[in-house]
Design a protein around this motif. Structure first.
Motif, PDB file in Angstrom:
ATOM      1  N   VAL A  17      38.551  39.761  31.962  1.00  0.00           N
ATOM      2  CA  VAL A  17      39.053  38.636  31.172  1.00  0.00           C
ATOM      3  C   VAL A  17      38.035  38.178  30.130  1.00  0.00           C
ATOM      4  O   VAL A  17      38.368  37.981  28.955  1.00  0.00           O
ATOM      5  N   CYS A  18      36.791  38.012  30.549  1.00  0.00           N
ATOM      6  CA  CYS A  18      35.762  37.496  29.638  1.00  0.00           C
ATOM      7  C   CYS A  18      35.502  38.461  28.485  1.00  0.00           C
ATOM      8  O   CYS A  18      35.376  38.043  27.330  1.00  0.00           O
ATOM      9  N   ALA A  19      35.440  39.759  28.803  1.00  0.00           N
ATOM     10  CA  ALA A  19      35.198  40.760  27.753  1.00  0.00           C
ATOM     11  C   ALA A  19      36.360  40.798  26.773  1.00  0.00           C
ATOM     12  O   ALA A  19      36.162  40.948  25.555  1.00  0.00           O
ATOM     13  N   LEU A  20      37.572  40.638  27.290  1.00  0.00           N
ATOM     14  CA  LEU A  20      38.752  40.660  26.431  1.00  0.00           C
ATOM     15  C   LEU A  20      38.753  39.458  25.483  1.00  0.00           C
ATOM     16  O   LEU A  20      39.037  39.586  24.284  1.00  0.00           O
ATOM     17  N   LEU A  21      38.443  38.279  26.013  1.00  0.00           N
ATOM     18  CA  LEU A  21      38.379  37.084  25.172  1.00  0.00           C
ATOM     19  C   LEU A  21      37.238  37.165  24.166  1.00  0.00           C
ATOM     20  O   LEU A  21      37.381  36.738  23.017  1.00  0.00           O
ATOM     21  N   ASP A  22      36.111  37.731  24.588  1.00  0.00           N
ATOM     22  CA  ASP A  22      34.963  37.868  23.682  1.00  0.00           C
ATOM     23  C   ASP A  22      35.309  38.723  22.465  1.00  0.00           C
ATOM     24  O   ASP A  22      34.881  38.446  21.351  1.00  0.00           O
ATOM     25  N   GLY A  23      36.068  39.786  22.683  1.00  0.00           N
ATOM     26  CA  GLY A  23      36.358  40.734  21.612  1.00  0.00           C
ATOM     27  C   GLY A  23      37.593  40.409  20.800  1.00  0.00           C
ATOM     28  O   GLY A  23      37.973  41.195  19.916  1.00  0.00           O
ATOM     29  N   ALA A  24      38.232  39.283  21.065  1.00  0.00           N
ATOM     30  CA  ALA A  24      39.469  38.947  20.359  1.00  0.00           C
ATOM     31  C   ALA A  24      39.219  38.658  18.885  1.00  0.00           C
ATOM     32  O   ALA A  24      38.115  38.257  18.498  1.00  0.00           O
ATOM     33  N   ARG A  25      40.254  38.860  18.092  1.00  0.00           N
ATOM     34  CA  ARG A  25      40.215  38.436  16.693  1.00  0.00           C
ATOM     35  C   ARG A  25      40.795  37.028  16.590  1.00  0.00           C
ATOM     36  O   ARG A  25      41.764  36.698  17.269  1.00  0.00           O
ATOM     37  N   CYS A  26      40.214  36.226  15.716  1.00  0.00           N
ATOM     38  CA  CYS A  26      40.705  34.863  15.540  1.00  0.00           C
ATOM     39  C   CYS A  26      42.137  34.884  15.027  1.00  0.00           C
ATOM     40  O   CYS A  26      42.448  35.568  14.044  1.00  0.00           O
ATOM     41  N   GLN A  76      39.975  40.255  36.287  1.00  0.00           N
ATOM     42  CA  GLN A  76      38.641  40.190  36.859  1.00  0.00           C
ATOM     43  C   GLN A  76      37.741  39.308  36.009  1.00  0.00           C
ATOM     44  O   GLN A  76      37.743  39.400  34.779  1.00  0.00           O
ATOM     45  N   LEU A  77      36.974  38.439  36.676  1.00  0.00           N
ATOM     46  CA  LEU A  77      36.002  37.602  35.993  1.00  0.00           C
ATOM     47  C   LEU A  77      34.637  38.257  36.065  1.00  0.00           C
ATOM     48  O   LEU A  77      34.407  39.174  36.854  1.00  0.00           O
ATOM     49  N   ALA A  78      33.720  37.789  35.231  1.00  0.00           N
ATOM     50  CA  ALA A  78      32.355  38.310  35.275  1.00  0.00           C
ATOM     51  C   ALA A  78      31.747  38.045  36.635  1.00  0.00           C
ATOM     52  O   ALA A  78      32.140  37.127  37.359  1.00  0.00           O
ATOM     53  N   GLY A  79      30.799  38.867  37.003  1.00  0.00           N
ATOM     54  CA  GLY A  79      30.185  38.776  38.323  1.00  0.00           C
ATOM     55  C   GLY A  79      29.685  37.385  38.643  1.00  0.00           C
ATOM     56  O   GLY A  79      29.087  36.716  37.814  1.00  0.00           O
ATOM     57  N   GLY A  80      29.944  36.952  39.863  1.00  0.00           N
ATOM     58  CA  GLY A  80      29.431  35.662  40.318  1.00  0.00           C
ATOM     59  C   GLY A  80      30.262  34.468  39.933  1.00  0.00           C
ATOM     60  O   GLY A  80      29.876  33.351  40.156  1.00  0.00           O
ATOM     61  N   GLN A  81      31.476  34.696  39.351  1.00  0.00           N
ATOM     62  CA  GLN A  81      32.250  33.565  38.869  1.00  0.00           C
ATOM     63  C   GLN A  81      33.344  33.123  39.822  1.00  0.00           C
ATOM     64  O   GLN A  81      34.095  32.230  39.513  1.00  0.00           O
ATOM     65  N   ALA A  82      33.481  33.745  40.928  1.00  0.00           N
ATOM     66  CA  ALA A  82      34.600  33.405  41.794  1.00  0.00           C
ATOM     67  C   ALA A  82      34.222  32.460  42.921  1.00  0.00           C
ATOM     68  O   ALA A  82      35.063  32.001  43.658  1.00  0.00           O
ATOM     69  N   GLY A  83      32.950  32.184  43.071  1.00  0.00           N
ATOM     70  CA  GLY A  83      32.523  31.363  44.188  1.00  0.00           C
ATOM     71  C   GLY A  83      32.752  29.883  43.977  1.00  0.00           C
ATOM     72  O   GLY A  83      33.205  29.439  42.935  1.00  0.00           O
ATOM     73  N   LYS A  84      32.386  29.115  44.997  1.00  0.00           N
ATOM     74  CA  LYS A  84      32.518  27.671  44.922  1.00  0.00           C
ATOM     75  C   LYS A  84      31.510  27.101  43.931  1.00  0.00           C
ATOM     76  O   LYS A  84      30.363  27.517  43.861  1.00  0.00           O
ATOM     77  N   VAL A  85      31.958  26.123  43.155  1.00  0.00           N
ATOM     78  CA  VAL A  85      31.090  25.519  42.150  1.00  0.00           C
ATOM     79  C   VAL A  85      30.158  24.522  42.831  1.00  0.00           C
ATOM     80  O   VAL A  85      30.594  23.657  43.585  1.00  0.00           O
ATOM     81  N   ALA A  86      28.855  24.648  42.559  1.00  0.00           N
ATOM     82  CA  ALA A  86      27.869  23.722  43.106  1.00  0.00           C
ATOM     83  C   ALA A  86      26.832  23.432  42.030  1.00  0.00           C
ATOM     84  O   ALA A  86      26.474  24.306  41.242  1.00  0.00           O
ATOM     85  N   ILE A  87      26.358  22.196  42.010  1.00  0.00           N
ATOM     86  CA  ILE A  87      25.365  21.802  41.005  1.00  0.00           C
ATOM     87  C   ILE A  87      24.097  22.632  41.142  1.00  0.00           C
ATOM     88  O   ILE A  87      23.424  22.938  40.150  1.00  0.00           O
TER      89      ILE A  87
END
Length: 447
Positions: A6-15, A231-242
Protein backbone atom coordinates in the motif's frame (compact mmCIF):
# COMPACT_ATOMS: atom_id res chain seq x y z
CA UNK A 1 -3.90 -13.46 -5.39
CA UNK A 2 -1.78 -10.31 -5.51
CA UNK A 3 0.15 -8.82 -2.61
CA UNK A 4 -0.17 -5.03 -2.74
CA UNK A 5 2.36 -2.83 -0.92
CA UNK A 6 0.00 0.00 0.00
CA UNK A 7 2.68 2.51 1.00
CA UNK A 8 4.79 1.91 -2.12
CA UNK A 9 1.72 2.25 -4.32
CA UNK A 10 0.72 5.56 -2.72
CA UNK A 11 4.31 6.83 -2.87
CA UNK A 12 4.51 6.23 -6.62
CA UNK A 13 1.13 7.70 -7.52
CA UNK A 14 0.71 10.59 -9.91
CA UNK A 15 -1.08 13.66 -8.58
CA UNK A 16 -4.71 13.55 -9.73
CA UNK A 17 -8.14 14.91 -8.85
CA UNK A 18 -8.31 12.75 -5.72
CA UNK A 19 -5.10 14.28 -4.34
CA UNK A 20 -6.31 17.78 -5.19
CA UNK A 21 -9.56 17.11 -3.33
CA UNK A 22 -7.74 15.85 -0.23
CA UNK A 23 -5.45 18.88 -0.42
CA UNK A 24 -8.40 21.27 -0.71
CA UNK A 25 -10.32 19.92 2.28
CA UNK A 26 -7.27 19.55 4.51
CA UNK A 27 -6.13 23.08 3.61
CA UNK A 28 -9.63 24.44 4.31
CA UNK A 29 -9.56 22.89 7.78
CA UNK A 30 -6.19 24.50 8.42
CA UNK A 31 -7.54 27.88 7.21
CA UNK A 32 -10.32 27.68 9.81
CA UNK A 33 -7.81 26.46 12.38
CA UNK A 34 -5.44 29.35 11.68
CA UNK A 35 -8.28 31.88 11.80
CA UNK A 36 -9.47 30.67 15.20
CA UNK A 37 -5.95 30.70 16.60
CA UNK A 38 -4.60 34.03 15.32
CA UNK A 39 -7.83 35.78 16.29
CA UNK A 40 -6.53 36.44 19.81
CA UNK A 41 -3.67 38.60 18.59
CA UNK A 42 -6.18 40.58 16.52
CA UNK A 43 -8.52 41.35 19.43
CA UNK A 44 -5.84 41.72 22.12
CA UNK A 45 -5.59 45.55 22.10
CA UNK A 46 -9.40 45.85 22.21
CA UNK A 47 -9.69 43.27 25.02
CA UNK A 48 -7.11 45.06 27.13
CA UNK A 49 -9.13 48.27 26.80
CA UNK A 50 -12.54 46.66 27.34
CA UNK A 51 -11.61 44.63 30.43
CA UNK A 52 -8.81 46.88 31.69
CA UNK A 53 -6.26 44.04 31.52
CA UNK A 54 -2.61 44.57 32.26
CA UNK A 55 0.09 42.98 30.08
CA UNK A 56 0.63 39.94 32.31
CA UNK A 57 -3.11 39.22 32.51
CA UNK A 58 -3.37 39.52 28.74
CA UNK A 59 -0.45 37.13 28.25
CA UNK A 60 -2.01 34.62 30.63
CA UNK A 61 -5.37 34.88 28.84
CA UNK A 62 -3.63 34.28 25.51
CA UNK A 63 -1.98 31.15 26.88
CA UNK A 64 -5.30 29.50 27.77
CA UNK A 65 -5.89 28.37 24.18
CA UNK A 66 -2.30 27.19 23.97
CA UNK A 67 -2.64 25.01 27.06
CA UNK A 68 -5.70 23.49 25.40
CA UNK A 69 -3.73 23.01 22.19
CA UNK A 70 -0.97 21.18 24.04
CA UNK A 71 -3.44 18.80 25.67
CA UNK A 72 -5.41 18.45 22.44
CA UNK A 73 -2.31 17.47 20.44
CA UNK A 74 -1.20 14.99 23.11
CA UNK A 75 -4.67 13.43 23.33
CA UNK A 76 -6.11 13.54 19.81
CA UNK A 77 -2.87 12.66 18.00
CA UNK A 78 -2.55 9.18 19.54
CA UNK A 79 -6.35 8.76 19.62
CA UNK A 80 -6.62 9.05 15.84
CA UNK A 81 -4.10 6.23 15.41
CA UNK A 82 -6.67 4.12 17.25
CA UNK A 83 -10.09 5.37 16.05
CA UNK A 84 -9.20 6.87 12.67
CA UNK A 85 -8.36 10.28 11.26
CA UNK A 86 -11.86 11.25 10.03
CA UNK A 87 -13.68 10.85 13.35
CA UNK A 88 -10.94 12.70 15.17
CA UNK A 89 -10.83 15.55 12.66
CA UNK A 90 -14.61 16.05 12.72
CA UNK A 91 -14.65 16.08 16.53
CA UNK A 92 -11.87 18.67 16.61
CA UNK A 93 -13.56 20.92 14.02
CA UNK A 94 -16.75 20.96 16.08
CA UNK A 95 -14.78 21.78 19.22
CA UNK A 96 -12.71 24.66 17.92
CA UNK A 97 -15.40 26.23 15.76
CA UNK A 98 -18.23 25.87 18.24
CA UNK A 99 -16.35 27.31 21.20
CA UNK A 100 -14.79 30.09 19.15
CA UNK A 101 -18.32 31.25 18.27
CA UNK A 102 -19.32 30.99 21.95
CA UNK A 103 -16.24 33.10 22.76
CA UNK A 104 -17.98 36.07 21.16
CA UNK A 105 -20.58 35.96 23.95
CA UNK A 106 -18.01 35.99 26.79
CA UNK A 107 -18.76 38.68 29.36
CA UNK A 108 -15.74 38.25 31.63
CA UNK A 109 -12.08 37.26 31.19
CA UNK A 110 -12.84 34.01 33.03
CA UNK A 111 -15.57 33.00 30.57
CA UNK A 112 -13.30 34.00 27.70
CA UNK A 113 -10.46 31.85 29.10
CA UNK A 114 -12.66 28.74 29.44
CA UNK A 115 -13.91 29.04 25.86
CA UNK A 116 -10.40 29.59 24.51
CA UNK A 117 -9.13 26.55 26.41
CA UNK A 118 -11.80 24.24 24.99
CA UNK A 119 -11.38 25.68 21.49
CA UNK A 120 -7.65 25.08 21.91
CA UNK A 121 -8.27 21.37 22.46
CA UNK A 122 -9.76 21.15 18.98
CA UNK A 123 -7.18 23.42 17.36
CA UNK A 124 -4.31 21.38 18.78
CA UNK A 125 -5.95 18.04 17.98
CA UNK A 126 -6.79 18.71 14.35
CA UNK A 127 -3.33 19.81 13.18
CA UNK A 128 -1.39 16.51 13.50
CA UNK A 129 -4.24 14.60 11.92
CA UNK A 130 -4.70 16.63 8.76
CA UNK A 131 -0.91 16.77 8.27
CA UNK A 132 -0.63 13.00 8.68
CA UNK A 133 -3.57 12.39 6.32
CA UNK A 134 -2.16 14.65 3.60
CA UNK A 135 1.29 13.12 4.00
CA UNK A 136 -0.12 9.61 3.61
CA UNK A 137 -1.88 10.30 0.32
CA UNK A 138 0.64 12.72 -1.22
CA UNK A 139 2.94 11.20 -3.90
CA UNK A 140 6.50 10.91 -2.63
CA UNK A 141 8.02 13.20 -5.28
CA UNK A 142 5.93 16.20 -4.24
CA UNK A 143 5.06 15.24 -0.68
CA UNK A 144 6.84 18.08 1.11
CA UNK A 145 5.40 20.61 -1.33
CA UNK A 146 1.81 19.40 -0.94
CA UNK A 147 2.02 19.27 2.86
CA UNK A 148 3.53 22.78 2.90
CA UNK A 149 0.84 24.12 0.52
CA UNK A 150 -1.84 22.56 2.69
CA UNK A 151 -0.44 23.96 5.91
CA UNK A 152 -0.01 27.42 4.40
CA UNK A 153 -3.76 27.58 4.97
CA UNK A 154 -2.80 28.47 8.55
CA UNK A 155 -1.33 31.73 7.27
CA UNK A 156 -4.36 32.36 5.05
CA UNK A 157 -6.51 31.97 8.16
CA UNK A 158 -4.25 34.39 10.04
CA UNK A 159 -4.54 36.93 7.23
CA UNK A 160 -8.34 36.55 7.27
CA UNK A 161 -8.31 37.19 11.03
CA UNK A 162 -6.32 40.39 10.60
CA UNK A 163 -8.26 41.54 7.53
CA UNK A 164 -11.69 40.91 9.05
CA UNK A 165 -10.51 42.49 12.29
CA UNK A 166 -9.65 45.67 10.41
CA UNK A 167 -13.03 45.60 8.63
CA UNK A 168 -15.39 44.47 11.41
CA UNK A 169 -14.02 45.63 14.76
CA UNK A 170 -14.35 49.41 14.31
CA UNK A 171 -18.08 49.08 13.62
CA UNK A 172 -19.12 45.86 15.38
CA UNK A 173 -16.63 45.37 18.21
CA UNK A 174 -14.18 42.57 18.95
CA UNK A 175 -16.99 40.02 19.33
CA UNK A 176 -17.80 40.14 15.61
CA UNK A 177 -14.62 38.36 14.50
CA UNK A 178 -15.46 35.39 16.71
CA UNK A 179 -18.90 34.95 15.15
CA UNK A 180 -17.29 34.37 11.73
CA UNK A 181 -16.05 31.03 13.11
CA UNK A 182 -19.54 29.57 12.53
CA UNK A 183 -18.56 28.94 8.88
CA UNK A 184 -16.71 25.62 9.55
CA UNK A 185 -19.82 24.26 11.28
CA UNK A 186 -21.86 25.06 8.16
CA UNK A 187 -19.29 23.34 5.95
CA UNK A 188 -19.01 20.26 8.20
CA UNK A 189 -21.60 18.09 6.34
CA UNK A 190 -19.60 18.48 3.12
CA UNK A 191 -16.40 17.72 4.98
CA UNK A 192 -17.88 14.49 6.35
CA UNK A 193 -18.70 13.34 2.82
CA UNK A 194 -15.49 14.41 1.07
CA UNK A 195 -12.62 13.71 3.49
CA UNK A 196 -11.22 10.16 3.12
CA UNK A 197 -10.11 7.92 5.96
CA UNK A 198 -6.49 6.84 6.31
CA UNK A 199 -5.81 3.73 4.21
CA UNK A 200 -3.21 2.60 6.75
CA UNK A 201 -5.86 2.78 9.47
CA UNK A 202 -8.42 0.87 7.36
CA UNK A 203 -5.95 -1.92 6.59
CA UNK A 204 -4.93 -2.24 10.23
CA UNK A 205 -8.61 -2.42 11.21
CA UNK A 206 -9.33 -5.08 8.57
CA UNK A 207 -11.66 -2.82 6.56
CA UNK A 208 -10.09 -3.97 3.32
CA UNK A 209 -12.97 -3.31 0.91
CA UNK A 210 -13.07 0.37 1.81
CA UNK A 211 -9.27 0.51 1.65
CA UNK A 212 -9.30 -0.93 -1.88
CA UNK A 213 -11.90 1.64 -2.98
CA UNK A 214 -9.77 4.53 -1.71
CA UNK A 215 -6.65 3.00 -3.24
CA UNK A 216 -8.40 2.90 -6.61
CA UNK A 217 -9.26 6.59 -6.30
CA UNK A 218 -5.70 7.54 -5.36
CA UNK A 219 -4.18 5.34 -8.09
CA UNK A 220 -6.58 5.14 -11.09
CA UNK A 221 -4.51 2.36 -12.68
CA UNK A 222 -5.19 0.08 -9.72
CA UNK A 223 -8.14 -2.29 -10.22
CA UNK A 224 -9.62 -3.47 -6.90
CA UNK A 225 -9.84 -7.21 -6.42
CA UNK A 226 -11.30 -8.84 -3.31
CA UNK A 227 -8.51 -11.40 -3.45
CA UNK A 228 -5.80 -8.76 -3.17
CA UNK A 229 -3.74 -8.93 -0.01
CA UNK A 230 -3.02 -5.38 1.18
CA UNK A 231 0.30 -5.12 2.93
CA UNK A 232 1.70 -2.30 5.04
CA UNK A 233 5.37 -1.51 5.54
CA UNK A 234 7.13 -3.64 8.10
CA UNK A 235 6.26 -2.96 11.71
CA UNK A 236 3.03 -1.08 11.00
CA UNK A 237 0.48 -3.60 12.12
CA UNK A 238 1.19 -3.64 15.82
CA UNK A 239 -0.44 -1.80 18.67
CA UNK A 240 0.30 1.91 18.77
CA UNK A 241 2.33 3.00 21.81
CA UNK A 242 4.05 6.28 22.62
CA UNK A 243 7.22 4.35 23.47
CA UNK A 244 7.54 3.45 19.78
CA UNK A 245 8.64 7.04 19.12
CA UNK A 246 11.92 6.06 20.81
CA UNK A 247 12.41 2.65 19.17
CA UNK A 248 14.73 1.75 16.28
CA UNK A 249 17.25 4.49 17.03
CA UNK A 250 14.68 7.31 16.98
CA UNK A 251 15.19 8.49 20.59
CA UNK A 252 17.68 11.32 20.08
CA UNK A 253 16.02 12.63 16.93
CA UNK A 254 12.61 12.54 18.64
CA UNK A 255 14.02 14.71 21.43
CA UNK A 256 15.64 17.10 18.94
CA UNK A 257 12.34 17.48 17.10
CA UNK A 258 10.67 18.31 20.41
CA UNK A 259 13.28 21.00 21.12
CA UNK A 260 12.83 22.43 17.60
CA UNK A 261 9.03 22.51 17.98
CA UNK A 262 9.35 24.18 21.40
CA UNK A 263 11.58 26.94 20.04
CA UNK A 264 9.62 27.50 16.85
CA UNK A 265 6.22 27.64 18.53
CA UNK A 266 7.55 30.02 21.17
CA UNK A 267 8.57 32.44 18.40
CA UNK A 268 5.32 31.94 16.43
CA UNK A 269 2.94 32.61 19.31
CA UNK A 270 4.97 35.38 20.89
CA UNK A 271 4.84 37.22 17.55
CA UNK A 272 1.23 36.34 16.70
CA UNK A 273 -0.02 37.43 20.13
CA UNK A 274 2.05 40.56 20.67
CA UNK A 275 3.06 41.99 17.28
CA UNK A 276 -0.03 44.27 16.95
CA UNK A 277 0.32 45.45 20.56
CA UNK A 278 4.06 46.05 20.22
CA UNK A 279 3.53 48.09 17.07
CA UNK A 280 0.68 50.04 18.71
CA UNK A 281 3.02 50.85 21.60
CA UNK A 282 5.63 51.96 19.06
CA UNK A 283 3.20 54.60 17.79
CA UNK A 284 1.44 52.87 14.91
CA UNK A 285 -2.37 52.97 14.70
CA UNK A 286 -4.48 49.84 15.23
CA UNK A 287 -5.06 49.22 11.52
CA UNK A 288 -1.36 49.74 10.77
CA UNK A 289 -0.46 47.31 13.56
CA UNK A 290 -2.87 44.70 12.18
CA UNK A 291 -1.29 45.25 8.76
CA UNK A 292 2.00 44.01 10.26
CA UNK A 293 0.15 40.83 11.29
CA UNK A 294 -1.07 40.49 7.71
CA UNK A 295 2.49 40.81 6.41
CA UNK A 296 3.73 38.26 8.96
CA UNK A 297 1.25 35.64 7.72
CA UNK A 298 1.70 36.61 4.08
CA UNK A 299 5.43 35.95 4.43
CA UNK A 300 4.63 32.59 6.03
CA UNK A 301 2.85 31.44 2.86
CA UNK A 302 5.94 32.10 0.77
CA UNK A 303 8.15 30.47 3.38
CA UNK A 304 6.01 27.34 3.60
CA UNK A 305 5.52 26.79 -0.13
CA UNK A 306 9.06 27.81 -1.10
CA UNK A 307 10.52 25.76 1.74
CA UNK A 308 8.43 22.74 0.77
CA UNK A 309 9.62 23.01 -2.81
CA UNK A 310 13.23 23.23 -1.63
CA UNK A 311 12.66 20.37 0.80
CA UNK A 312 11.67 18.04 -2.03
CA UNK A 313 15.00 18.86 -3.68
CA UNK A 314 17.67 19.37 -1.03
CA UNK A 315 16.02 17.87 2.07
CA UNK A 316 13.68 19.30 4.67
CA UNK A 317 16.32 19.08 7.40
CA UNK A 318 18.65 21.45 5.59
CA UNK A 319 15.83 23.86 4.83
CA UNK A 320 14.75 23.87 8.48
CA UNK A 321 18.28 24.67 9.64
CA UNK A 322 18.50 27.59 7.19
CA UNK A 323 15.05 28.90 8.14
CA UNK A 324 15.72 28.81 11.88
CA UNK A 325 18.94 30.74 11.35
CA UNK A 326 17.38 33.30 9.03
CA UNK A 327 14.39 33.72 11.36
CA UNK A 328 16.66 34.54 14.29
CA UNK A 329 18.55 37.03 12.12
CA UNK A 330 15.40 38.82 10.87
CA UNK A 331 13.98 39.15 14.40
CA UNK A 332 17.31 40.51 15.63
CA UNK A 333 17.31 43.12 12.84
CA UNK A 334 13.81 44.20 13.88
CA UNK A 335 15.47 45.49 17.04
CA UNK A 336 17.10 48.19 14.89
CA UNK A 337 15.22 51.27 13.78
CA UNK A 338 14.44 50.85 10.09
CA UNK A 339 12.42 52.65 7.41
CA UNK A 340 8.86 51.36 7.03
CA UNK A 341 9.50 49.36 3.80
CA UNK A 342 12.47 47.61 5.43
CA UNK A 343 10.35 46.94 8.51
CA UNK A 344 7.66 45.27 6.37
CA UNK A 345 10.32 43.21 4.60
CA UNK A 346 11.86 42.01 7.86
CA UNK A 347 8.45 41.09 9.30
CA UNK A 348 7.64 39.19 6.09
CA UNK A 349 10.92 37.26 6.39
CA UNK A 350 10.20 36.64 10.08
CA UNK A 351 6.82 35.18 9.11
CA UNK A 352 8.42 32.98 6.46
CA UNK A 353 11.02 31.71 8.92
CA UNK A 354 8.85 31.24 12.02
CA UNK A 355 5.35 30.23 10.92
CA UNK A 356 6.81 28.84 7.68
CA UNK A 357 9.40 26.89 9.66
CA UNK A 358 6.70 25.37 11.84
CA UNK A 359 4.80 24.23 8.76
CA UNK A 360 7.94 22.58 7.36
CA UNK A 361 8.72 21.01 10.74
CA UNK A 362 5.28 19.38 10.65
CA UNK A 363 6.03 17.93 7.21
CA UNK A 364 9.48 16.77 8.32
CA UNK A 365 8.06 15.03 11.40
CA UNK A 366 5.34 13.07 9.60
CA UNK A 367 7.91 11.90 7.06
CA UNK A 368 10.27 10.86 9.83
CA UNK A 369 7.88 8.46 11.59
CA UNK A 370 6.28 5.28 10.19
CA UNK A 371 2.63 5.64 9.14
CA UNK A 372 1.16 3.76 12.11
CA UNK A 373 2.66 6.18 14.65
CA UNK A 374 2.62 9.28 12.44
CA UNK A 375 -0.16 11.14 14.25
CA UNK A 376 1.26 10.03 17.59
CA UNK A 377 4.71 11.34 16.65
CA UNK A 378 3.45 14.67 15.35
CA UNK A 379 0.92 14.99 18.16
CA UNK A 380 3.60 14.60 20.82
CA UNK A 381 6.01 16.93 19.02
CA UNK A 382 3.25 19.53 18.82
CA UNK A 383 2.19 18.84 22.39
CA UNK A 384 5.68 19.37 23.78
CA UNK A 385 6.09 22.34 21.45
CA UNK A 386 2.96 23.88 22.92
CA UNK A 387 4.91 24.47 26.12
CA UNK A 388 6.89 26.97 24.08
CA UNK A 389 3.65 28.32 22.64
CA UNK A 390 2.33 28.87 26.16
CA UNK A 391 5.53 30.61 27.23
CA UNK A 392 5.53 32.86 24.14
CA UNK A 393 2.55 35.10 25.04
CA UNK A 394 3.61 35.09 28.71
CA UNK A 395 7.12 36.16 27.74
CA UNK A 396 5.73 38.93 25.56
CA UNK A 397 3.49 40.07 28.39
CA UNK A 398 6.34 40.05 30.90
CA UNK A 399 8.61 42.06 28.60
CA UNK A 400 5.83 44.55 27.88
CA UNK A 401 4.94 44.87 31.58
CA UNK A 402 8.59 45.59 32.37
CA UNK A 403 8.28 48.59 30.03
CA UNK A 404 11.35 47.55 28.11
CA UNK A 405 11.81 48.98 24.61
CA UNK A 406 10.26 46.88 21.84
CA UNK A 407 13.78 46.11 20.62
CA UNK A 408 14.33 43.96 23.73
CA UNK A 409 11.21 41.94 22.88
CA UNK A 410 12.39 41.20 19.35
CA UNK A 411 15.85 40.15 20.58
CA UNK A 412 14.24 37.84 23.16
CA UNK A 413 12.03 36.32 20.45
CA UNK A 414 15.10 35.73 18.25
CA UNK A 415 17.08 33.65 20.75
CA UNK A 416 14.94 30.46 20.42
CA UNK A 417 15.69 30.50 16.68
CA UNK A 418 19.36 29.83 17.38
CA UNK A 419 18.51 27.00 19.78
CA UNK A 420 16.15 25.50 17.19
CA UNK A 421 18.85 25.67 14.53
CA UNK A 422 21.22 23.78 16.84
CA UNK A 423 18.58 21.08 17.47
CA UNK A 424 18.01 20.57 13.74
CA UNK A 425 21.78 20.35 13.22
CA UNK A 426 21.92 17.48 15.74
CA UNK A 427 18.89 15.93 14.01
CA UNK A 428 20.79 15.93 10.72
CA UNK A 429 24.00 14.57 12.22
CA UNK A 430 22.37 11.84 14.29
CA UNK A 431 19.89 10.26 11.90
CA UNK A 432 18.82 6.89 13.31
CA UNK A 433 19.57 3.72 11.36
CA UNK A 434 16.02 2.44 10.88
CA UNK A 435 15.27 -0.93 9.34
CA UNK A 436 15.28 -0.79 5.54
CA UNK A 437 11.75 -2.11 5.23
CA UNK A 438 10.26 0.67 7.39
CA UNK A 439 8.28 3.30 5.54
CA UNK A 440 10.29 6.02 7.19
CA UNK A 441 13.39 5.05 5.22
CA UNK A 442 12.91 7.95 2.84
CA UNK A 443 16.46 9.15 2.43
CA UNK A 444 15.80 12.27 0.36
CA UNK A 445 13.76 14.37 2.82
CA UNK A 446 16.53 14.09 5.41
CA UNK A 447 19.57 14.22 3.18
Amino acid sequence: MRTIDVCALLDGARCNAFHVRVLFWCALIIVFDGYDLVIYGVVLPALMRSWNLNALQAGLLGSCALVGMMLGALFFGPLSDRIGRRKTIMTCVMLFSGFTVINGFARTPEEFAVCRFIAGLGIGGVMPNVVALMNEYAPKKIRSTLVAVMFSGYSVGGMLSAGLGMALMPAWGWQSVFFVAVVPLLVLPLLVRQLPESINFLVRQGKLERARELLAKAIPDYRPDARDRLQLAGGQAGKVAISQLFHDGRALNTLMLWVAFFCCLLMVYALSSWLPKLMTAAGYGLNSSLAFLLVLNFGAIFGAIGGGWLGDRIGLGRVLFAFFTLGALSLSLLALKSPLPVLYLLIGIAGACTIGTQILANACTVQFYPAHIRSTGLGWAMGVGRIGAIIGPLLGGALHAAQLPIQASFLAFALPGLVGAAAILVFLWQRPAIAAQAEVALEKPFS
